[in-house]
Structure formats: structure tokens, C-alpha cells
Design a protein around this motif. Structure first.
Motif, short mmCIF file in Angstrom:
data_model
loop_
_atom_site.label_atom_id
_atom_site.label_comp_id
_atom_site.label_asym_id
_atom_site.label_seq_id
_atom_site.Cartn_x
_atom_site.Cartn_y
_atom_site.Cartn_z
N ALA A 130 -18.96 42.08 -40.74
CA ALA A 130 -18.45 42.28 -42.10
C ALA A 130 -19.46 41.83 -43.16
CB ALA A 130 -17.14 41.53 -42.29
N GLY A 131 -20.42 41.01 -42.75
CA GLY A 131 -21.43 40.54 -43.69
C GLY A 131 -20.90 39.62 -44.76
N GLN A 132 -19.86 38.85 -44.45
CA GLN A 132 -19.23 37.97 -45.43
C GLN A 132 -19.59 36.50 -45.25
OE1 GLN A 132 -16.91 39.05 -48.09
NE2 GLN A 132 -18.21 40.76 -47.55
N GLY A 133 -20.48 36.23 -44.30
CA GLY A 133 -20.89 34.84 -44.10
C GLY A 133 -20.02 34.07 -43.14
N TYR A 134 -19.19 34.76 -42.37
CA TYR A 134 -18.36 34.09 -41.37
C TYR A 134 -18.15 35.05 -40.20
CZ TYR A 134 -14.72 36.92 -43.62
OH TYR A 134 -14.01 37.96 -44.14
N LEU A 135 -17.74 34.47 -39.06
CA LEU A 135 -17.48 35.27 -37.86
C LEU A 135 -15.99 35.37 -37.61
CD1 LEU A 135 -20.16 33.92 -35.33
CD2 LEU A 135 -20.31 35.92 -36.81
N ARG A 136 -15.53 36.57 -37.39
CA ARG A 136 -14.15 36.78 -36.97
C ARG A 136 -14.06 36.52 -35.47
NH1 ARG A 136 -13.91 42.81 -39.00
NH2 ARG A 136 -15.79 42.68 -37.73
N GLU A 137 -12.85 36.46 -34.97
CA GLU A 137 -12.66 36.18 -33.54
C GLU A 137 -13.37 37.22 -32.68
OE1 GLU A 137 -9.00 35.04 -30.48
OE2 GLU A 137 -8.62 35.42 -32.60
N SER A 138 -13.27 38.49 -33.08
CA SER A 138 -13.92 39.55 -32.31
C SER A 138 -15.44 39.44 -32.36
CB SER A 138 -13.48 40.93 -32.84
OG SER A 138 -13.81 41.06 -34.22
N ASP A 139 -15.99 38.98 -33.50
CA ASP A 139 -17.44 38.80 -33.62
C ASP A 139 -17.93 37.72 -32.66
OD1 ASP A 139 -17.42 40.67 -35.69
OD2 ASP A 139 -17.11 39.13 -37.22
N LEU A 140 -17.20 36.59 -32.64
CA LEU A 140 -17.59 35.49 -31.76
C LEU A 140 -17.44 35.88 -30.29
CD1 LEU A 140 -18.68 32.64 -31.90
CD2 LEU A 140 -16.34 31.78 -31.92
N GLU A 141 -16.44 36.68 -29.97
CA GLU A 141 -16.27 37.17 -28.60
C GLU A 141 -17.48 37.99 -28.17
OE1 GLU A 141 -12.62 39.28 -28.70
OE2 GLU A 141 -11.36 37.50 -28.38
N ASN A 142 -17.96 38.86 -29.04
CA ASN A 142 -19.13 39.68 -28.73
C ASN A 142 -20.37 38.81 -28.52
OD1 ASN A 142 -17.70 42.09 -28.93
ND2 ASN A 142 -18.12 42.32 -31.10
N TYR A 143 -20.50 37.78 -29.35
CA TYR A 143 -21.66 36.89 -29.25
C TYR A 143 -21.67 36.16 -27.90
CZ TYR A 143 -24.55 32.74 -30.04
OH TYR A 143 -25.48 31.74 -29.91
N ILE A 144 -20.54 35.58 -27.54
CA ILE A 144 -20.47 34.81 -26.29
C ILE A 144 -20.61 35.72 -25.08
CG2 ILE A 144 -18.96 33.37 -24.86
CD1 ILE A 144 -17.91 32.13 -27.44
N LEU A 145 -20.02 36.92 -25.14
CA LEU A 145 -20.11 37.86 -24.02
C LEU A 145 -21.56 38.23 -23.74
CD1 LEU A 145 -18.54 39.58 -21.97
CD2 LEU A 145 -18.45 41.39 -23.68
N GLU A 146 -22.35 38.46 -24.79
CA GLU A 146 -23.76 38.81 -24.60
C GLU A 146 -24.61 37.59 -24.27
OE1 GLU A 146 -25.35 41.21 -27.72
OE2 GLU A 146 -23.58 42.51 -27.83
N LEU A 147 -24.06 36.40 -24.52
CA LEU A 147 -24.79 35.16 -24.22
C LEU A 147 -24.67 34.75 -22.76
CD1 LEU A 147 -26.41 33.02 -25.89
CD2 LEU A 147 -24.29 31.70 -26.02
N ILE A 148 -23.60 35.17 -22.10
CA ILE A 148 -23.31 34.73 -20.72
C ILE A 148 -24.49 34.95 -19.76
CG2 ILE A 148 -21.89 35.23 -18.68
CD1 ILE A 148 -19.49 35.51 -20.50
#
Length: 409
Positions: A183-201
Motif C-alpha cells: 500500500a506504500g503507507q509506511g506500515y505492513l498489513r497482515e498479508s504483507d508480513l505473511e508474504n515477507y516471512i514466507l519468502e524468508l523461510i
């Protein structure tokens, strides 16, 4: 004479005043015209105040609407360029190696064991040679922060280098997380953080043996923990509790959590206050529940439990609410053949532990300030927890006896 005085005199002196009396609106319009004229002259002879307003820098940019595809793309590209620039401002591996070389070269004797030290004078010399990217680290504030008990007024080179490394790592992580801010609003939504952690695994050595079928459980667990403590596991246990294997937990299934000694009254409140689906709890809600119970010393966890205990939604616990929950503990004690305990004694003990500002009410802040929140909540919701607290002196004595026996052998 300034412009204010000129305006005052002009308004006070009638010029060719008409016979009829001017209306209030006409007087206001005339006042505004005169103000604009003299204010413009005072600011440097501007004939139009709009010219003055144009010098104010723009500070608000409207977000593009969903159908403004070109503006959306432009904004995304701008953010990407900005993050790339921020990334280039960080020290890379070669620059970090060069920094370590300079620090080692300017160490200040004598060494303390194997610990290399540096004084403030040499610290500043390294700062001058290390390059512009390092300038932010070579300040008096940073040096003072790392200065401890060295009699020569030096700091540890290793500690300083680790400080720089941590700062660089934190900024790298911040930039990495920003890339997922869709969203580019300076914060992560739950779905954004899920994508980050999934690609981090795949990059985490600790999770090499994790089956892909469990990725979703791991991601969900990690994300809920972040959100719980920042607003503020046992996947196998959740599957074991789910006896009918429908992916949800009923109140009866949840009652077997832990030592299976939580009161029905407390479990009723959990299902009344927490989000459920047809009277059953999903995995995310379960994680919030587990995080709260396993971290009862934390303010976020106490807030979660306090809401359940505050049955009248008054923002405080009184004698009625304490009695409401403790009666369920007394009933379980009878079922298990234990001697009953007086509520009056327990109530007095709770108020003595918490020492609330109001002697008849316990607020959430009182509970947090007392550092006894975990004990109080345990007494009220869990028979096993209450029994452990009630027999704490006997348990300590028993532990001491066992320790003495081991020493004798």
C-alpha cells in the motif's frame, strides 16, 4: 510606520463616505481589500498575495486512486528508487572490512586481555578516514554510550564494530520490510508480513527440516506473534486438541489445553469475547489465546486477559468480578476433593498484592504496575495455577529438602 498602523488609520478615516450606511458585509469586504493591499506592499510590493502563497513548498500529495494506473506505477517506481538509494547509503561488506582494518590500526594500548581498545582521539581519526557513510557512527554520543569502566577512557573496538554491524543490519531489514509495503503507507498489513516471512523461510538455516506442508502454520504463528506484541507455538498441540479434525476448536476441545484445569467460567468468557465461527475458534484466535496465557507478565497479555475478567465492561475489577471467577475455582476444588478456600481471604490477598489506587477497584494499569498480574490472573482462571500458588511455601520447602538429599549423596 508599519502596515498595521496604516491599515488602522485608513479604516478609521472616512474617504468620500456615501450617504447611506454601509452593510456589515461591505465593511468586511473593504477591510479585506485594504488588508490585502497593505499586506502585499509590506511583504515587498507584491500586487497579488497568491504570489506569496506560491513560495510555500508543497507538503501534501494526494494518493492516486485505484483506476489511475499510470500514477500508481509512477508511485511504485519512485518508492523503489528511493529504497535503492537508501540501500546504497548503507555500508557494504568491503566497507565494513575497511572499517575494521582502520579500527585495528588505531587501537590504543594497553590491551585488556585480548580486548583491543581505542580512545576518543583515535576514534575521531578513524571517523575522518572511514568515509562519509561512517560519519553517523563517529560521534561523541556513540562513544559515550559504549564507554564503561575503562580507566583510560577508551571503548572496546569489538563492541563498537558490533554496534555498527547491528545498525547496518537493522536498516537493511527495514528496507527489506518496506519492499513488502504494497500500500506504500509506511506500515505492513497482515498479508504483507505473511508474504515477507514466507519468502524468508528458505534463507533460515534453523528451518531447513521444516516440511513445506507446515509453512502456512509457521507463517501464521510468526505473524500472529508479531501483531500480538506490537499492537501487544505450538502447532502440534493445536492439531492434538482438534479431535474432530475440522481445523477449529470448540470450547470442549480448548478445555484440554495445558493441564486441562482452566475453569468453564473463564472458557465461556473466551468464547464470548474472542472471534469465533459458529461457536468454534480458528488457529489465529487460538494463537492470541496461547500468547496471552504463556506471557502473562507482558502488558499486552494482561490486557487480553483483563478484558475477559472485566465481565461488566467497566474498565476495572471489583469484588463482584473476582468472586464470579473464584467461585468456579472453589467448585473445581470440591470436585477434586480439596479443602475449600475462603473467597474473603483470596480477595484480601489479591488487593494486598496489587495495591490499587482505588481500594475497591483494580484497573489494568494497577495490575501492570504491581508486577503481580500473572499471579492474580492465574489464581482466578486455573485450578492448577491456584493450587501451585496456595502451596508455594510447601513446594519451596520440598525442593530444598530434595536438594539437601542430593548433596548428602
Amino acid at each position: 510606520m508599519d502596515w498595521k498602523e496604516v491599515l488602522r488609520r485608513r479604516l478609521a478615516t472616512p474617504h468620500n463616505a456615501p450617504n447611506r450606511k454601509k452593510s456589515e458585509q461591505e465593511l468586511k469586504d473593504e477591510e479585506m481589500d485594504l488588508f490585502t493591499k497593505y499586506y502585499s506592499e509590506w511583504k515587498g510590493g507584491r500586487k497579488n498575495t497568491n504570489e506569496f502563497y506560491k513560495t510555500i513548498p508543497r507538503f501534501y500529495y494526494r494518493l492516486p486512486a485505484e483506476d489511475e494506473v499510470l500514477l500508481q506505477k509512477l508511485r511504485e517506481e519512485s518508492r523503489a528508487v528511493f529504497l535503492q538509494r537508501k540501500s546504497r547509503e548503507l555500508l557494504d561488506n568491503e566497507e565494513l572490512q575497511n572499517l575494521w582494518f582502520l579500527l585495528d590500526k588505531h587501537q590504543t594500548p594497553p590491551m585488556i586481555g585480548e580486548e583491543a581498545m581505542i580512545n576518543y582521539e583515535n576514534f575521531l581519526k578513524v571517523g575522518e578516514k572511514a568515509g562519509p557513510k561512517c560519519k553517523q557512527f563517529f560521534t561523541a554520543k556513540v562513544f559515550a554510550k559504549l564507554l564503561h569502566t575503562d580507566s583510560y577512557g577508551r571503548i572496546s573496538i569489538m563492541q563498537f564494530f558490533n554496534y555498527v554491524m547491528r545498525k547496518v543490519w537493522l536498516h537493511q531489514t527495514r528496507i527489506g520490510l518496506s519492499l513488502y509495503d504494497v500500500a506504500g503507507q509506511g506500515y505492513l498489513r497482515e498479508s504483507d508480513l505473511e508474504n515477507y516471512i514466507l519468502e524468508l523461510i528458505p534463507t533460515l538455516p534453523q528451518l531447513d527440516g521444516l516440511e513445506k506442508s507446515f509453512y502456512s502454520f509457521y507463517v501464521c504463528t510468526a505473524v500472529r506473534k508479531f501483531f500480538f506484541f506490537l499492537d501487544p507455538l505450538r502447532t502440534g498441540q493445536y492439531l492434538n486438541l482438534d479431535k474432530d479434525h475440522n481445523g477449529m476448536l470448540s470450547k470442549e476441545e480448548l478445555s484440554r489445553y495445558g493441564t486441562a484445569t482452566m475453569t468453564n467460567v473463564f472458557l465461556d468468557r473466551v468464547f464470548q469475547e474472542c472471534l469465533t465461527y459458529d461457536g468454534e475458534m480458528d488457529y489465529k484466535t487460538y494463537l492470541d489465546f496461547v500468547l496471552a496465557l504463556e506471557n502473562r507478565k507482558e502488558p499486552a497479555a494482561l490486557q487480553y486477559i483483563f478484558k475477559l475478567l472485566d465481565i461488566e465492561n467497566k474498565g476495572y475489577l471489583n469484588v463482584f468480578s473476582l468472586n464470579y471467577f473464584f467461585r468456579a475455582i472453589q467448585e473445581l476444588m470440591k470436585i477434586h476433593g480439596q479443602d475449600p478456600v475462603s473467597f474473603q481471604d483470596v480477595k484480601d490477598e489479591i488487593f494486598d498484592m496489587v495495591k490499587p489506587k482505588d481500594p475497591l477497584k483494580i484497573s489494568l494499569q494497577d495490575l501492570i504496575n504491581s508486577n503481580q498480574g500473572d499471579t492474580v490472573t492465574t489464581i482466578l482462571i486455573d485450578l492448577n495455577g491456584f493450587w501451585t500458588y496456595e502451596n508455594r511455601e510447601a513446594l519451596v520447602a520440598n525442593d530444598n529438602e530434595n536438594s539437601a538429599d542430593l548433596d548428602d549423596t
